[in-house]
Design an enzyme around this catalytic site. Structure first.
Site, PDB file in Angstrom:
ATOM      1  N   HIS A  44       0.825  -1.204   0.000  1.00 25.08           N
ATOM      2  CA  HIS A  44       0.000   0.000   0.000  1.00 25.08           C
ATOM      3  C   HIS A  44       0.863   1.259   0.000  1.00 25.08           C
ATOM      4  O   HIS A  44       0.534   2.253  -0.644  1.00 25.08           O
ATOM      5  CB  HIS A  44      -0.928  -0.013   1.222  1.00 25.08           C
ATOM      6  N   ARG A 327      16.029  17.711  12.695  1.00 20.32           N
ATOM      7  CA  ARG A 327      16.719  16.595  13.346  1.00 20.32           C
ATOM      8  C   ARG A 327      16.585  15.299  12.548  1.00 20.32           C
ATOM      9  O   ARG A 327      17.481  14.446  12.588  1.00 20.32           O
ATOM     10  CB  ARG A 327      16.157  16.406  14.753  1.00 20.32           C
ATOM     11  N   ASN A 330      17.807  15.161   7.402  1.00 18.92           N
ATOM     12  CA  ASN A 330      19.088  14.738   6.830  1.00 18.92           C
ATOM     13  C   ASN A 330      20.003  14.316   7.981  1.00 18.92           C
ATOM     14  O   ASN A 330      20.754  15.121   8.505  1.00 18.92           O
ATOM     15  CB  ASN A 330      19.712  15.879   6.028  1.00 18.92           C
ATOM     16  N   TYR A 342      27.681  20.659  17.737  1.00 15.79           N
ATOM     17  CA  TYR A 342      26.816  20.783  18.913  1.00 15.79           C
ATOM     18  C   TYR A 342      27.442  20.131  20.148  1.00 15.79           C
ATOM     19  O   TYR A 342      27.524  20.752  21.210  1.00 15.79           O
ATOM     20  CB  TYR A 342      25.461  20.151  18.618  1.00 15.79           C
ATOM     21  N   LYS A 354      22.862  24.797  25.824  1.00 14.05           N
ATOM     22  CA  LYS A 354      22.293  24.188  24.623  1.00 14.05           C
ATOM     23  C   LYS A 354      21.881  25.239  23.585  1.00 14.05           C
ATOM     24  O   LYS A 354      21.945  24.982  22.389  1.00 14.05           O
ATOM     25  CB  LYS A 354      21.078  23.343  24.996  1.00 14.05           C
ATOM     26  N   SER A 365      25.694  25.606   9.449  1.00 16.70           N
ATOM     27  CA  SER A 365      24.926  25.002   8.365  1.00 16.70           C
ATOM     28  C   SER A 365      24.500  26.044   7.342  1.00 16.70           C
ATOM     29  O   SER A 365      24.600  25.817   6.131  1.00 16.70           O
ATOM     30  CB  SER A 365      23.698  24.291   8.934  1.00 16.70           C
ATOM     31  N   HIS A 369      25.746  26.068   3.427  1.00 20.55           N
ATOM     32  CA  HIS A 369      24.722  25.977   2.380  1.00 20.55           C
ATOM     33  C   HIS A 369      24.806  27.177   1.438  1.00 20.55           C
ATOM     34  O   HIS A 369      24.714  27.021   0.213  1.00 20.55           O
ATOM     35  CB  HIS A 369      23.329  25.925   3.009  1.00 20.55           C
TER      36      HIS A 369
END
Length: 458
Positions: A44, A327, A330, A342, A354, A365, A369
């Protein structure tokens, strides 16, 4: 005396806080299939893939008829593919050079480690040795980016060939950083003239890691017993199909909608309508990029290398907030950002914070990019950077309930963002094609013409 005691107390308190920082878990590899491979075992769910295949057949027939009636020939997307992958031989030559540079970096690391392991205990010049090689590593990172930023424009590589080089160069640097970060601790903790032995990765192990579908270094990865050649054939067909999917979408929708930008004056309302008309196409670009990069290519390479862990993504499509989406979308890049940005930030640079660690991840990132897109298209247009830093970062801190209506809103936002970005980059590209500048100044490279061109009436 009192000040010295206060400073000592503050220092001890800071050290105590650093010790109380919980060590974050590390990436664990295990033998498992990618989620779509598992889901497609259900007939399906497999129908969804068949629907996309049927849509591809429809685009193919539409393109055949359009080419024949308009041009009296059958091009079926080959013209777009040929234009995008032009000068591929030069791209291949640069890719081979990047491979050689990666091997040289491995040899340099071994040279540093071998000589360092022979230093006498408590040698004073060992810090000088380490500092020199650390500076050399940082210079290597900067030099790589600088060389590619010169080579790609100099060769005037088309978008597809330039994208291959920029993405591969970034992947190689991430691999090298992971390898150095994963092995440097062994060298630094090694005690010369002791019973322990210094065991470093062999060149064969390094080469396997260089091409394995992961960016996180591990001494040993779980392997599969045999290559499923039928699975390999399926992924090769999928890869070719997605390439033509891109070509058909570009040829039938995006290019005709934007190719006249710069040839006449457009009002802001006309540009908005062009962007809205391509919302669905932008979403298709996003889904195809996910499928070809994170499922097809990664599974194909993983199968050929008998790489066991195929968790390249999770069920990001069920997300109701952008934190879960980033998260699970990718996990190949996400695992690298978590492990080497991190985790290092949280445990060592800003212990226990954090928020700063998360913002740093988004910043790194976004910059990478944007660098890839800049030299892929040949101009600086920071639309994705703004989306990452402002929209993505803010939305990632917002939590929302797991409701169907929220998932619908998530998909609408994804469609809206993909469509706007696709149209914005297409507009900037065709303005520069239709209104080429006389010179090659830095300001012309950096300032988007979409907002400065006289052909746009605001």
């Amino acid at each position: 005396m009192g000040k010295e005691i206060d400073q000592t107390v503050k220092s001890d308190s800071k050290t105590s806080r650093q010790r109380r920082v919980r060590e974050l878990p590390t990436k664990k590899f295990q033998v498992r299939d990618s989620l779509l491979t598992i889901l497609c075992e259900n007939p399906h769910i497999k129908v969804v893939k068949h629907i996309f295949a049927a849509f591809l057949i429809g685009l193919f027939l539409n393109t055949v008829l359009q080419d024949f009636f308009d041009h009296g020939e059958f091009r079926v997307g080959f013209k777009v593919i040929k234009a995008g992958l032009g000068k591929f031989h030069w791209a291949l030559a640069v890719w081979i050079a990047l491979n050689i540079a990666a091997v040289l970096s491995y040899l340099c690391f071994n040279l540093w480690a071998t000589i360092r392991s022979n230093f006498p205990p408590k040698a004073q010049n060992v810090q000088v040795w380490d500092s020199c090689w650390l500076l050399a590593l940082l210079a290597y990172y900067v030099l790589q980016f600088r060389v590619i930023s010169i080579v790609v424009p100099f060769l005037k590589l088309p978008i597809g060939s330039a994208a291959i080089i920029c993405l591969e160069q970034t992947r190689f640097l991430m691999k090298i950083h992971a390898f150095v970060r994963g092995n440097a601790g062994k060298v630094l903790n090694y005690k010369p003239h002791s019973d322990q032995t210094l065991s470093l990765a062999s060149l064969r192990d390094f080469m396997y890691f260089l091409y394995a579908p992961t960016l996180v270094y591990c001494d040993q990865y779980p392997r599969r017993d045999a290559i499923r050649w039928g699975f390999v054939g399926t992924k090769v067909v999928d890869f070719i199909g997605v390439i033509f999917y891109y070509a058909f979408l570009l040829e039938r929708f995006l290019i005709p909608e934007h190719k006249d930008i710069g040839l006449r004056a457009f009002t802001l309302q006309e540009l908005i309508l062009k962007a809205v008309n391509n919302f669905a196409v932008g979403l298709m670009f996003l889904l195809l990029a996910f499928y070809v990069v994170l499922d097809t290519t990664q599974n194909l390479v993983g199968e050929l290398l008998k790489f066991g862990d195929r968790q390249f993504y999770e069920d990001w499509w069920t997300s109701t907030n952008y934190s879960d989406y980033f998260r699970t979308w990718n996990m190949v890049v996400g695992d690298w950002l978590y492990t080497y940005i991190y985790k290092d930030m949280y445990e060592h640079v800003v212990p226990g914070n954090k928020t700063i660690a998360k913002i740093t991840v988004f910043l790194v990132s976004a910059v990478v990019h944007e660098w890839v897109l800049t030299y892929m298209f040949g101009f600086f247009f920071p639309a994705l950077f703004v989306a990452f830093i402002i929209v993505g970062t803010v939305l990632s801190f917002i939590r929302s309930p797991k409701l169907d209506i929220v998932n619908i809103l998530f998909w609408y936002m994804l469609t809206l963002g993909s469509g706007l970005l696709s149209s914005a980059y297409a507009m900037e590209y065709f303005i520069r094609v239709n209104l080429p500048s006389e010179g090659t100044s830095l300001m012309d490279f950096l300032i988007p013409r979409l907002f400065t061109s006289d052909s746009i009436v605001y």
